[in-house]
Scaffold this motif. Structure first.
Motif, PDB file in Angstrom:
ATOM      1  N   ASN A 182       0.873  -1.175   0.000  1.00 56.59           N
ATOM      2  CA  ASN A 182       0.000   0.000   0.000  1.00 56.59           C
ATOM      3  C   ASN A 182       0.914   1.230   0.000  1.00 56.59           C
ATOM      4  O   ASN A 182       1.318   1.730   1.038  1.00 56.59           O
ATOM      5  N   GLY A 189      -4.532   4.333  -1.220  1.00 52.66           N
ATOM      6  CA  GLY A 189      -5.145   3.244  -0.456  1.00 52.66           C
ATOM      7  C   GLY A 189      -5.273   1.954  -1.220  1.00 52.66           C
ATOM      8  O   GLY A 189      -5.580   0.908  -0.627  1.00 52.66           O
ATOM      9  N   SER A 190      -5.041   1.967  -2.533  1.00 48.95           N
ATOM     10  CA  SER A 190      -5.091   0.719  -3.299  1.00 48.95           C
ATOM     11  C   SER A 190      -3.830  -0.096  -3.055  1.00 48.95           C
ATOM     12  O   SER A 190      -2.784   0.433  -2.681  1.00 48.95           O
ATOM     13  N   ILE A 191      -3.932  -1.395  -3.251  1.00 44.11           N
ATOM     14  CA  ILE A 191      -2.823  -2.317  -2.994  1.00 44.11           C
ATOM     15  C   ILE A 191      -2.260  -2.847  -4.306  1.00 44.11           C
ATOM     16  O   ILE A 191      -3.007  -3.202  -5.216  1.00 44.11           O
ATOM     17  N   GLU A 230      -8.324  -2.932  -5.094  1.00 46.90           N
ATOM     18  CA  GLU A 230      -8.950  -1.880  -4.297  1.00 46.90           C
ATOM     19  C   GLU A 230     -10.171  -2.409  -3.563  1.00 46.90           C
ATOM     20  O   GLU A 230     -10.875  -3.288  -4.064  1.00 46.90           O
ATOM     21  N   THR A 288      -8.488   3.203   2.723  1.00 46.28           N
ATOM     22  CA  THR A 288      -7.040   3.371   2.738  1.00 46.28           C
ATOM     23  C   THR A 288      -6.336   2.383   3.663  1.00 46.28           C
ATOM     24  O   THR A 288      -5.107   2.352   3.699  1.00 46.28           O
ATOM     25  N   SER A 289      -7.096   1.585   4.404  1.00 51.91           N
ATOM     26  CA  SER A 289      -6.528   0.535   5.260  1.00 51.91           C
ATOM     27  C   SER A 289      -7.298  -0.760   5.043  1.00 51.91           C
ATOM     28  O   SER A 289      -7.977  -1.260   5.938  1.00 51.91           O
ATOM     29  N   VAL A 316      -1.882   2.675   4.441  1.00 49.15           N
ATOM     30  CA  VAL A 316      -1.013   3.432   3.545  1.00 49.15           C
ATOM     31  C   VAL A 316       0.404   3.482   4.127  1.00 49.15           C
ATOM     32  O   VAL A 316       0.599   3.747   5.313  1.00 49.15           O
TER      33      VAL A 316
END
Length: 307
Positions: free
Chosen positions: A65, A74-76, A164, A174-175, A185
């Motif tokens: 992240n 916030g996307s991985i 996402e 974001t988590s 993040v």
């Protein structure tokens, strides 16, 4: 594409619900322009879906992240960890829902899938090399259903899975939490998948045959699988699929066949990871013989279902 979680005024009860909902958030695919249009006024929503890793049971990959410059925030990015190379890896639904498939070509997400879950939350899976449906198609999925493979399509410089979790208003979490691991993040964590561990085949006969088909008969293949006959009353088409119950995810011998009375037999056979088929034939008002096999265990019906 950036979206931040808003903090609207809430009652004490609403804050309590929101706190519980923060345990899991989901995502929904869209273009870069759509994601960029999201703003704090879109609301946070209540997110309660529990997500597994988007990979097969036992697979371990890094969930990265990024702390800056990642779009949306916030996307991985799922990346290679140890000996598990990410490129070409099977991608699975992290939770059940309705999947929509799309392809943006050489821009943004490239080949991607959005899954809308039962609570209205969504997940996105982007830069796929392959998808199990064509762009514009939809299908019902369960947690663990295969939706594609990892690649580097669209705006990607190296193979990875962009993932996402979004709430029902489209705001990115974001988590996000997957398989009980929260990745905020700025964090990079190795996550081992439990998606499909000890579970049944992630596919269903209707998923394989498609919309409009319904199961009208089935036969067990001992403990190794089951073969199904489905019918679409709107088109008069039959469909046969054989689902494995063992060696899931590993190619092994499986087959499915369909034979309208007075016509030739159509067979799908080979070493497949989850199922054989779909074998479809139009035969309104005609008896059919059907069946299939997993390994050395097989079933063949008499001519039946003549209506």
């Amino acid at each position: 594409m950036t979206a931040n979680s808003p903090f609207p005024r809430r009652s004490a009860k609403q804050w309590a619900l929101a706190a519980l909902a923060a345990l899991a958030l989901v995502a929904a695919p869209a273009s870069a322009a759509t994601a960029a249009s999201l703003s704090p006024s879109d609301g946070a929503g209540v997110l309660a879906t529990a997500h597994k890793s988007p990979f097969s049971c036992g697979k371990t990959f890094y969930a990265n992240n990024w702390s800056g410059g990642h779009s949306p925030n916030g996307s991985i990015d799922w990346q290679t960890y140890g000996s598990d190379a990410i490129n070409g890896e099977t991608v699975r639904a992290t939770a059940g829902g309705t999947a929509t498939f799309d392809d943006e070509g050489g821009t943004s997400y490239g080949k991607w899938v959005q899954i809308v879950h039962g609570d209205g939350t969504r997940t996105r899976y982007a830069h796929l090399a392959t998808m199990v449906r064509n762009p514009g198609q939809t299908m019902s999925v369960s947690q663990g259903t295969v939706i594609g493979t990892v690649g580097s399509t669209g705006g990607s410089s190296a193979p990875h899975l962009h993932y996402e979790q979004r709430n029902s208003s489209g705001v990115v979490d974001t988590s996000p939490t997957v398989d009980g691991v929260t990745v905020s993040v700025g964090q990079k964590k190795a996550v081992t998948s439990t998606n499909g561990c000890g579970s049944s085949n992630p596919y269903t006969p209707v998923e394989v045959c498609g919309s409009g088909f319904a199961v009208i008969d089935q036969a067990a293949l001992g403990s190794v699988g089951r073969t199904y006959l489905l019918y679409n009353s709107g088109t008069g088409s039959n469909c046969v699929v054989t689902l494995k119950s063992t060696n899931l995810g590993t190619p092994s011998a499986v087959s499915a066949f369909l034979e309208p009375q007075g016509a030739s037999r159509t067979t799908d056979s080979g070493n497949f990871a989850y199922y054989a088929g779909p074998v479809k034939r139009s035969a309104p008002g005609t008896c059919v013989k059907w069946g299939g096999s997993v390994g050395s265990t097989s079933y063949t019906s008499p001519f039946e279902h003549c209506g």
